[in-house]
Design a protein around this motif. Structure first.
Motif, PDB file in Angstrom:
ATOM      1  N   GLN A 203      -7.533   9.290  -2.076  1.00 27.51           N
ATOM      2  CA  GLN A 203      -7.721   8.028  -1.374  1.00 27.51           C
ATOM      3  C   GLN A 203      -7.175   8.073   0.053  1.00 27.51           C
ATOM      4  O   GLN A 203      -7.767   7.494   0.972  1.00 27.51           O
ATOM      5  N   MET A 204      -6.083   8.765   0.247  1.00 24.37           N
ATOM      6  CA  MET A 204      -5.535   8.876   1.600  1.00 24.37           C
ATOM      7  C   MET A 204      -6.483   9.653   2.501  1.00 24.37           C
ATOM      8  O   MET A 204      -6.662   9.322   3.674  1.00 24.37           O
ATOM      9  N   GLY A 205      -7.132  10.666   1.934  1.00 23.43           N
ATOM     10  CA  GLY A 205      -8.119  11.394   2.708  1.00 23.43           C
ATOM     11  C   GLY A 205      -9.356  10.560   2.997  1.00 23.43           C
ATOM     12  O   GLY A 205      -9.877  10.567   4.110  1.00 23.43           O
ATOM     13  N   GLU A 206      -9.810   9.815   1.996  1.00 19.36           N
ATOM     14  CA  GLU A 206     -11.019   9.009   2.151  1.00 19.36           C
ATOM     15  C   GLU A 206     -10.804   7.868   3.133  1.00 19.36           C
ATOM     16  O   GLU A 206     -11.678   7.561   3.958  1.00 19.36           O
ATOM     17  N   GLN A 207      -9.651   7.221   3.046  1.00 20.47           N
ATOM     18  CA  GLN A 207      -9.384   6.053   3.877  1.00 20.47           C
ATOM     19  C   GLN A 207      -8.729   6.406   5.214  1.00 20.47           C
ATOM     20  O   GLN A 207      -8.602   5.545   6.084  1.00 20.47           O
ATOM     21  N   ASP A 208      -8.297   7.652   5.342  1.00 22.25           N
ATOM     22  CA  ASP A 208      -7.527   8.068   6.524  1.00 22.25           C
ATOM     23  C   ASP A 208      -6.348   7.118   6.755  1.00 22.25           C
ATOM     24  O   ASP A 208      -6.090   6.676   7.872  1.00 22.25           O
ATOM     25  N   ARG A 209      -5.668   6.821   5.679  1.00 19.42           N
ATOM     26  CA  ARG A 209      -4.489   5.957   5.722  1.00 19.42           C
ATOM     27  C   ARG A 209      -3.397   6.652   4.939  1.00 19.42           C
ATOM     28  O   ARG A 209      -3.635   7.174   3.846  1.00 19.42           O
ATOM     29  N   HIS A 210      -2.183   6.661   5.487  1.00 23.53           N
ATOM     30  CA  HIS A 210      -1.143   7.520   4.938  1.00 23.53           C
ATOM     31  C   HIS A 210       0.173   6.754   4.772  1.00 23.53           C
ATOM     32  O   HIS A 210       1.088   6.860   5.596  1.00 23.53           O
ATOM     33  N   PRO A 211       0.268   5.952   3.708  1.00 26.00           N
ATOM     34  CA  PRO A 211       1.538   5.278   3.457  1.00 26.00           C
ATOM     35  C   PRO A 211       2.659   6.279   3.209  1.00 26.00           C
ATOM     36  O   PRO A 211       2.414   7.403   2.753  1.00 26.00           O
ATOM     37  N   GLN A 212       3.866   5.869   3.528  1.00 26.76           N
ATOM     38  CA  GLN A 212       5.027   6.691   3.196  1.00 26.76           C
ATOM     39  C   GLN A 212       5.089   6.864   1.684  1.00 26.76           C
ATOM     40  O   GLN A 212       4.759   5.947   0.926  1.00 26.76           O
TER      41      GLN A 212
ATOM     42  N   SER B 248      -3.066   4.748 -12.003  1.00 26.40           N
ATOM     43  CA  SER B 248      -3.927   5.630 -11.214  1.00 26.40           C
ATOM     44  C   SER B 248      -5.199   4.931 -10.763  1.00 26.40           C
ATOM     45  O   SER B 248      -5.710   5.200  -9.667  1.00 26.40           O
ATOM     46  N   ASN B 249      -5.717   4.006 -11.588  1.00 31.07           N
ATOM     47  CA  ASN B 249      -6.951   3.328 -11.198  1.00 31.07           C
ATOM     48  C   ASN B 249      -6.746   2.286 -10.115  1.00 31.07           C
ATOM     49  O   ASN B 249      -7.705   1.673  -9.654  1.00 31.07           O
ATOM     50  N   LYS B 250      -5.486   2.079  -9.704  1.00 35.27           N
ATOM     51  CA  LYS B 250      -5.194   1.162  -8.603  1.00 35.27           C
ATOM     52  C   LYS B 250      -4.863   1.923  -7.320  1.00 35.27           C
ATOM     53  O   LYS B 250      -4.411   1.335  -6.333  1.00 35.27           O
ATOM     54  N   ALA B 251      -5.093   3.236  -7.322  1.00 37.09           N
ATOM     55  CA  ALA B 251      -4.716   4.048  -6.167  1.00 37.09           C
ATOM     56  C   ALA B 251      -5.465   3.623  -4.910  1.00 37.09           C
ATOM     57  O   ALA B 251      -4.882   3.558  -3.818  1.00 37.09           O
ATOM     58  N   ARG B 252      -6.753   3.324  -5.038  1.00 39.43           N
ATOM     59  CA  ARG B 252      -7.529   2.929  -3.867  1.00 39.43           C
ATOM     60  C   ARG B 252      -6.933   1.668  -3.229  1.00 39.43           C
ATOM     61  O   ARG B 252      -6.700   1.625  -2.019  1.00 39.43           O
ATOM     62  N   ALA B 253      -6.691   0.661  -4.041  1.00 40.58           N
ATOM     63  CA  ALA B 253      -6.141  -0.587  -3.520  1.00 40.58           C
ATOM     64  C   ALA B 253      -4.738  -0.376  -2.970  1.00 40.58           C
ATOM     65  O   ALA B 253      -4.366  -0.972  -1.954  1.00 40.58           O
ATOM     66  N   ALA B 254      -3.955   0.469  -3.622  1.00 38.66           N
ATOM     67  CA  ALA B 254      -2.578   0.705  -3.170  1.00 38.66           C
ATOM     68  C   ALA B 254      -2.543   1.361  -1.795  1.00 38.66           C
ATOM     69  O   ALA B 254      -1.763   0.975  -0.925  1.00 38.66           O
TER      70      ALA B 254
END
Length: 217
Positions: A109-118, A81-87
């Motif tokens: 993290q997806m909300g913060e980064q506006d990035r949405h991996p599958q 879980s602590n690697k979620a930002r980097a992931a």
């Protein structure tokens, strides 16, 4: 073996299963492989790779992506879980969404980064206490939580028990995915990917059969 051989076998398995050519994505598992082997596969035109460790992927993929912009990297190993930002920053797909705490971290993290991996939800089809994954009977509740968090998994993933016939596990994962309207099935590795394709796999994970034995020392 090698990339060409595995690709031919995947295409033959697609035909045998009555599936469209190219409907299965080959994830070339590049973890712990020497750079020159991975670069050879990149230079051959393959674009989808799998990694098990965030730190290892961070050390090599930013540079490779600059040279190969079409390359995508999938997280296929356990994710802390602590690697979620980097992931979220690094991976184009995460196949190991396997618990509530990780779902919450990824959503943030997806909300913060506006990035949405599958996203693929890992299911513990063998009910193995030592293995990560959502149990089959807990999947509906977990998917409901994902929906509350505005996570939209596109499929399921499993790793069948090593000492069992994988086919019943592939069938179970397929049936669970169909029941929940999820199109993606990440299942099948070097020894069993053809059976996985016969049972609906959309993503198969193959490493040493493409690159050779991993370097562990």
């Amino acid at each position: 073996m090698g990339l060409d051989d595995i690709t031919r076998r995947i295409r033959a398995a697609e035909i045998a299963a009555g599936r469209a050519p190219g409907s299965v994505t080959l994830i070339a598992v590049s973890k712990l492989q020497p750079p020159e082997r991975v670069e050879a596969v990149l230079d051959a035109g393959h674009t989808v790779f799998g990694e098990n460790y965030v730190q290892e992927a961070q050390g090599k993929w930013p540079a490779w992506r600059q040279a190969h912009p079409a390359a995508s990297v999938h997280m296929i190993g356990p994710l802390q879980s602590n690697k979620a930002r980097a992931a979220v920053q690094l991976f184009d797909a995460i196949h190991t969404l396997d618990r509530v705490t990780l779902a919450r971290k990824l959503a943030a993290q997806m909300g913060e980064q506006d990035r949405h991996p599958q996203l693929f939800v890992q299911v513990n089809t063998g009910d193995e206490p030592q293995k990560a994954g959502i149990l089959a009977d807990e999947l509906p509740g977990f998917l409901a939580l994902c929906a509350e968090l505005r996570l939209r998994p596109e499929g399921l993933m499993c790793i069948p028990p090593e000492d069992q016939d994988p086919v019943p596990h592939f069938r179970l994962l397929r049936d669970l995915a169909q029941a929940h309207g999820l199109p993606g099935l990440s299942m099948g590795m070097s020894a069993d990917f053809e059976a996985a394709i016969a049972h609906g796999a959309t993503h198969v994970r193959v490493g040493s059969a493409i690159f050779g034995a991993r370097v562990t020392g």
